[in-house]
Design an enzyme around this catalytic site. Structure first.
Site, PDB file in Angstrom:
ATOM      1  N   LYS A   4      33.487 -32.865   1.874  1.00 50.22           N
ATOM      2  CA  LYS A   4      33.376 -33.816   0.767  1.00 50.22           C
ATOM      3  C   LYS A   4      32.895 -33.160  -0.538  1.00 50.22           C
ATOM      4  O   LYS A   4      33.519 -33.305  -1.583  1.00 50.22           O
ATOM      5  CB  LYS A   4      32.438 -34.963   1.160  1.00 50.22           C
ATOM      6  N   THR A   5      31.789 -32.411  -0.440  1.00 53.34           N
ATOM      7  CA  THR A   5      31.217 -31.813  -1.645  1.00 53.34           C
ATOM      8  C   THR A   5      32.207 -30.862  -2.310  1.00 53.34           C
ATOM      9  O   THR A   5      32.447 -30.946  -3.518  1.00 53.34           O
ATOM     10  CB  THR A   5      29.917 -31.051  -1.299  1.00 53.34           C
ATOM     11  N   LEU A   6      32.807 -29.990  -1.503  1.00 55.78           N
ATOM     12  CA  LEU A   6      33.758 -29.022  -2.074  1.00 55.78           C
ATOM     13  C   LEU A   6      34.976 -29.720  -2.657  1.00 55.78           C
ATOM     14  O   LEU A   6      35.436 -29.358  -3.745  1.00 55.78           O
ATOM     15  CB  LEU A   6      34.227 -28.035  -0.999  1.00 55.78           C
ATOM     16  N   ASP A  40      32.009 -28.607   6.437  1.00 55.47           N
ATOM     17  CA  ASP A  40      31.706 -29.637   7.435  1.00 55.47           C
ATOM     18  C   ASP A  40      32.618 -30.830   7.133  1.00 55.47           C
ATOM     19  O   ASP A  40      33.785 -30.811   7.511  1.00 55.47           O
ATOM     20  CB  ASP A  40      30.201 -29.953   7.305  1.00 55.47           C
ATOM     21  N   GLU A  56      31.198 -20.010   0.977  1.00 52.46           N
ATOM     22  CA  GLU A  56      30.485 -21.141   1.593  1.00 52.46           C
ATOM     23  C   GLU A  56      29.981 -20.733   2.967  1.00 52.46           C
ATOM     24  O   GLU A  56      30.650 -19.986   3.677  1.00 52.46           O
ATOM     25  CB  GLU A  56      31.449 -22.325   1.772  1.00 52.46           C
ATOM     26  N   GLY A  69      22.753 -22.467   1.354  1.00 53.57           N
ATOM     27  CA  GLY A  69      23.187 -21.999   2.668  1.00 53.57           C
ATOM     28  C   GLY A  69      23.914 -20.674   2.713  1.00 53.57           C
ATOM     29  O   GLY A  69      23.833 -19.956   3.699  1.00 53.57           O
TER      30      GLY A  69
END
Ligand code: HPA
Ligand code: MG
Length: 178
Positions: free
Chosen positions: A109-111, A106, A102, A48
């Site tokens: 969670k991933t980060l 959102d 980034e 992204g």
């Protein structure tokens, strides 16, 4: 700009290309000012962030490096839950000033799962620059040091963001019509 259809959904113009570019130039000048002499390493999270990273990096005037990584989530054991791993990070982060690029924070969670792995390498400073943030969607805390736009919790498309693979090439950002 007008309403567009991608796959089965309609999207309306939300942030113009000019506004995106203007905001990125401002973010870059803050970074140039704050990180003068630090020779930061920018780490762009694919897919992204490729447009944001490219446009941002053009405005970086201090000495800086950039690297592109992909985050992959795989199923861990029962005790570890899902595990995030990165592909393509060859640099040693020890003692470095690192700026994560980034497209959007959102849920976070991933980060929030990935950042401790970078901290483990003991960078001098670990900063986050995100073009977009959905505060109402966030479930995991992530501290954003440089933010482009705070946006409502609606699905966005364009400027690197996709809907099922399409729309990343749009120079502006669209919002789902509901
Ligand atoms: N659009 C596209 N991709 C995304 C979004 C969004 O709103 N949020 C997280 N990934
Ligand atoms: Mg996507």
């Amino acid at each position: 700009m007008s309403i567009i259809t991608v796959h089965d959904k309609q999207f309306q113009p939300y942030i113009t290309a000019a506004d995106i570019q203007q905001r990125i130039a401002q973010m870059a000048s803050e970074i140039n000012r704050d990180l003068q002499g630090k020779r930061p390493l920018f780490i762009a999270i694919l897919n992204g962030s490729f447009m944001f990273a490219g446009d941002m990096f053009k405005h970086i005037t201090i000495d800086a490096e950039i690297s592109f990584i992909k985050l992959v989530s795989y199923k861990g054991t029962k005790s570890t839950g899902n595990v995030i791993t990165s592909i393509g990070l060859d640099e040693d982060l020890y003692g470095r000033t690192v700026v994560i690029l980034e497209d959007i924070v959102d849920t976070g969670k991933t980060l929030s799962m990935f950042l401790p792995q970078l901290e483990h390498q003991q960078p001098e400073q670990l900063l986050i620059a995100s073009l977009l943030h959905k505060p109402d969607a966030q479930t995991h805390p992530v501290k954003i040091d440089y933010l482009g736009f705070s946006v409502p919790n609606k699905f966005l498309l364009g400027y690197g963001l996709d809907y099922d693979g399409l729309g990343r090439n749009l120079p502006e950002i669209y919002q789902l019509v509901d």
